[in-house]
Design a protein around this motif. Structure first.
Motif, PDB file in Angstrom:
ATOM      1  N   ILE A 101       0.834  -1.206   0.000  1.00  0.00           N
ATOM      2  CA  ILE A 101       0.000   0.000   0.000  1.00  0.00           C
ATOM      3  C   ILE A 101       0.867   1.254   0.000  1.00  0.00           C
ATOM      4  O   ILE A 101       0.586   2.237  -0.691  1.00  0.00           O
ATOM      5  CB  ILE A 101      -0.957  -0.017   1.212  1.00  0.00           C
ATOM      6  CG1 ILE A 101      -1.979  -1.153   1.051  1.00  0.00           C
ATOM      7  CG2 ILE A 101      -1.656   1.325   1.380  1.00  0.00           C
ATOM      8  CD1 ILE A 101      -2.892  -1.324   2.244  1.00  0.00           C
ATOM      9  N   THR A 102       1.941   1.218   0.801  1.00  0.00           N
ATOM     10  CA  THR A 102       2.801   2.405   0.877  1.00  0.00           C
ATOM     11  C   THR A 102       3.583   2.651  -0.404  1.00  0.00           C
ATOM     12  O   THR A 102       4.024   3.781  -0.658  1.00  0.00           O
ATOM     13  CB  THR A 102       3.791   2.260   2.054  1.00  0.00           C
ATOM     14  OG1 THR A 102       4.603   1.089   1.827  1.00  0.00           O
ATOM     15  CG2 THR A 102       3.060   2.128   3.373  1.00  0.00           C
ATOM     16  N   THR A 150      -5.475  -0.351  -6.476  1.00  0.00           N
ATOM     17  CA  THR A 150      -4.510  -1.272  -5.854  1.00  0.00           C
ATOM     18  C   THR A 150      -4.530  -1.133  -4.335  1.00  0.00           C
ATOM     19  O   THR A 150      -4.483  -2.122  -3.596  1.00  0.00           O
ATOM     20  CB  THR A 150      -3.092  -1.000  -6.384  1.00  0.00           C
ATOM     21  OG1 THR A 150      -3.088  -1.130  -7.813  1.00  0.00           O
ATOM     22  CG2 THR A 150      -2.098  -1.969  -5.779  1.00  0.00           C
ATOM     23  N   VAL A 151      -4.596   0.133  -3.872  1.00  0.00           N
ATOM     24  CA  VAL A 151      -4.662   0.365  -2.421  1.00  0.00           C
ATOM     25  C   VAL A 151      -5.900  -0.291  -1.841  1.00  0.00           C
ATOM     26  O   VAL A 151      -5.851  -0.940  -0.779  1.00  0.00           O
ATOM     27  CB  VAL A 151      -4.654   1.878  -2.121  1.00  0.00           C
ATOM     28  CG1 VAL A 151      -4.942   2.129  -0.641  1.00  0.00           C
ATOM     29  CG2 VAL A 151      -3.313   2.487  -2.513  1.00  0.00           C
ATOM     30  N   THR A 210       2.428   2.172  -3.573  1.00  0.00           N
ATOM     31  CA  THR A 210       1.603   2.442  -4.764  1.00  0.00           C
ATOM     32  C   THR A 210       0.735   3.671  -4.554  1.00  0.00           C
ATOM     33  O   THR A 210       0.365   4.013  -3.422  1.00  0.00           O
ATOM     34  CB  THR A 210       0.704   1.231  -5.082  1.00  0.00           C
ATOM     35  OG1 THR A 210      -0.046   1.495  -6.272  1.00  0.00           O
ATOM     36  CG2 THR A 210      -0.257   0.945  -3.938  1.00  0.00           C
ATOM     37  N   ASP A 211       0.444   4.334  -5.663  1.00  0.00           N
ATOM     38  CA  ASP A 211      -0.460   5.484  -5.637  1.00  0.00           C
ATOM     39  C   ASP A 211      -1.781   5.168  -6.316  1.00  0.00           C
ATOM     40  O   ASP A 211      -2.663   6.042  -6.399  1.00  0.00           O
ATOM     41  CB  ASP A 211       0.196   6.678  -6.355  1.00  0.00           C
ATOM     42  CG  ASP A 211       1.425   7.167  -5.624  1.00  0.00           C
ATOM     43  OD1 ASP A 211       1.443   7.048  -4.374  1.00  0.00           O
ATOM     44  OD2 ASP A 211       2.361   7.652  -6.286  1.00  0.00           O
ATOM     45  N   ASP A 212      -1.940   3.965  -6.816  1.00  0.00           N
ATOM     46  CA  ASP A 212      -3.163   3.560  -7.506  1.00  0.00           C
ATOM     47  C   ASP A 212      -4.248   3.279  -6.483  1.00  0.00           C
ATOM     48  O   ASP A 212      -4.103   2.370  -5.659  1.00  0.00           O
ATOM     49  CB  ASP A 212      -2.881   2.326  -8.355  1.00  0.00           C
ATOM     50  CG  ASP A 212      -4.111   1.935  -9.180  1.00  0.00           C
ATOM     51  OD1 ASP A 212      -5.110   2.679  -9.172  1.00  0.00           O
ATOM     52  OD2 ASP A 212      -4.073   0.855  -9.811  1.00  0.00           O
ATOM     53  N   PRO A 213      -5.362   4.031  -6.488  1.00  0.00           N
ATOM     54  CA  PRO A 213      -6.430   3.804  -5.504  1.00  0.00           C
ATOM     55  C   PRO A 213      -7.000   2.390  -5.574  1.00  0.00           C
ATOM     56  O   PRO A 213      -7.322   1.793  -4.530  1.00  0.00           O
ATOM     57  CB  PRO A 213      -7.480   4.853  -5.870  1.00  0.00           C
ATOM     58  CG  PRO A 213      -6.720   5.917  -6.585  1.00  0.00           C
ATOM     59  CD  PRO A 213      -5.634   5.207  -7.342  1.00  0.00           C
TER      60      PRO A 213
END
Length: 425
Positions: free
Chosen positions: A228-229, A236-237, A231-234
């Protein structure tokens, strides 16, 4: 305590000796004095009868006549009317015992004996009584020392046992002392030691199991959080967060399962569940770790199997086998499902060297490990499997094949006995 026991015993003996000893001295002194007086009286009466018989026989009466009739240390005076007194023996000086007997012919016979003879006899009696009292005191001291040691030594041992229990050493001593009350205390301490030992063993086992069982879910959760930390893809988060929440739920289930097994290993929550779901969950959870090692994890076999057990416990068993293959195995890890009789079987195998021959029969024992690991993973996995009526076995050593056998029909759990209920409480 020894000193108090000896002093109390000696005090009782001294009181008894004082009471009975003084009474005995008084009685013996009177007895000796009365006996001496009776001897003097008897002597005077005897001499008076002799004088009577000689007077009636008109025989000569002189001091020589009675010389052999009067014993040594005694003095006799015979007074016959119209004749001078006849003295026999040496007249004693000082205090004397005396008696005067009257004859039938008017004569009198007086016999005297020195009181010093009575004093000497009383002294000998007192010496004997004193010697007996001294022997009684010595015997009392020896008996008091023996009794004090017999009572004080066990109490010292029991105090040491209690101190050991308090310091965390619960080994029972199984030592008895021949005194019912002390043996009862020893029984209670030994029983307490055994209970404390069982409790400490259970606590240590729970701590070891918890550290082992929680390590994998926490590692997997940390990996998801790292994803999660990074990636910036919502989307994926969101996906990783959903998986992380699932792992948190599994972590909670692991904790609850550990606490349940600590209270009563037989208390399970077995239900009929879809085995494919549990296997799928494990594959998703472990694939990142295997990809990191350049290895693969796959599943095959019969699908849509339903088994009876606790899904969380089954997941923990499979996780232990998969982790074991990751740490000690090699190549691809395969989870195969099949049916045998009324049981569903999940086999976990890899392409590694397998289990060493010297560990084969002991692989499920605690602290047994082929490498520098805790050695409790497979032991915990077997306990979890057996808690719901299943079993975990090593089907093949080289290459390694482990089989988890689960019933396909619910089993009836035997009722708890009173002893089991007390253990749970």
């Amino acid at each position: 305590m020894r000193r108090r026991l000896i002093q109390s015993t000696l005090a009782v003996v001294l009181v008894v000796i004082a009471v009975f000893g003084v009474s005995l001295v008084i009685v013996e002194t009177r007895t000796i004095s009365n006996s001496a007086q009776e001897r003097v009286d008897s002597e005077a009466l005897r001499l008076a009868s002799i004088v009577d018989s000689r007077i009636l026989g008109d025989e000569n009466i002189t001091a020589e006549t009675f010389k052999n009739q009067v014993t040594d240390q005694r003095y006799a005076v015979i007074r016959i009317p119209g004749r001078p007194p006849i003295e026999v023996g040496a007249k004693p000086t000082g205090d004397v015992i005396h008696y005067t007997a009257d004859g039938e012919e008017g004569e009198t016979v007086t016999v005297q004996e020195p009181r010093s003879s009575v004093t000497r006899e009383v002294g000998r009696t007192l010496l004997i009584i004193g010697a007996v009292a001294l022997l009684a005191i010595v015997a009392a001291v020896l008996l008091a020392v023996r009794q004090a040691n017999r009572l004080a030594s066990p109490l010292t041992d029991l105090a040491e046992t209690a101190e050991r229990l308090g310091s965390g050493d619960p080994r029972p001593r199984h030592k008895r002392y021949g005194v019912p009350e002390l043996d009862r205390v020893a029984d209670v301490l030994d029983s307490s030691a055994e209970r404390i030992a069982r409790m400490l063993t259970a606590e240590r086992r729970l701590a070891a199991d918890a550290s082992h069982q929680l390590r994998t879910p926490l590692t997997a959760l940390s990996m998801r959080l790292e994803e999660i930390t990074l990636t910036d893809d919502p989307d994926t988060v969101k996906e990783e967060a959903t998986i992380a929440l699932t792992q948190v739920e599994r972590l909670t289930d692991v904790v609850e399962r550990l606490l349940t097994n600590a209270r009563d290993p037989r208390t399970g929550s077995a239900v009929s569940f879809d085995l494919d779901e549990v296997i799928k969950q494990q594959l998703e959870e472990w694939r990142p770790a295997y990809r990191g090692e350049g290895r693969a994890i796959v599943s095959s076999g019969k699908r849509h199997l339903r088994a009876v057990g606790t899904p969380g416990a089954v997941a923990q068993v499979l996780a232990a086998l998969i982790e074991n293959s990751l740490m000690h195995g090699g190549g691809t890890v395969a989870l195969r499902t099949r049916v045998t009789g009324n049981q569903a079987v999940v086999e976990v195998t890899d392409e590694g060297p397998g289990v060493p021959t010297d560990l084969g029969a002991r692989i499920f024992e605690r602290t047994i490990s082929g490498r520098n690991s805790t050695g409790i993973g497979l032991a915990v996995a077997r306990d979890l499997a057996e808690a719901d009526g299943g079993r975990l076995e090593m089907l093949q050593a080289q290459p390694p094949v482990f089989g988890l056998f689960l019933s396909r029909t619910p089993m009836k759990r035997p009722p708890m006995t009173e002893e089991d209920e007390r253990t749970v409480r």
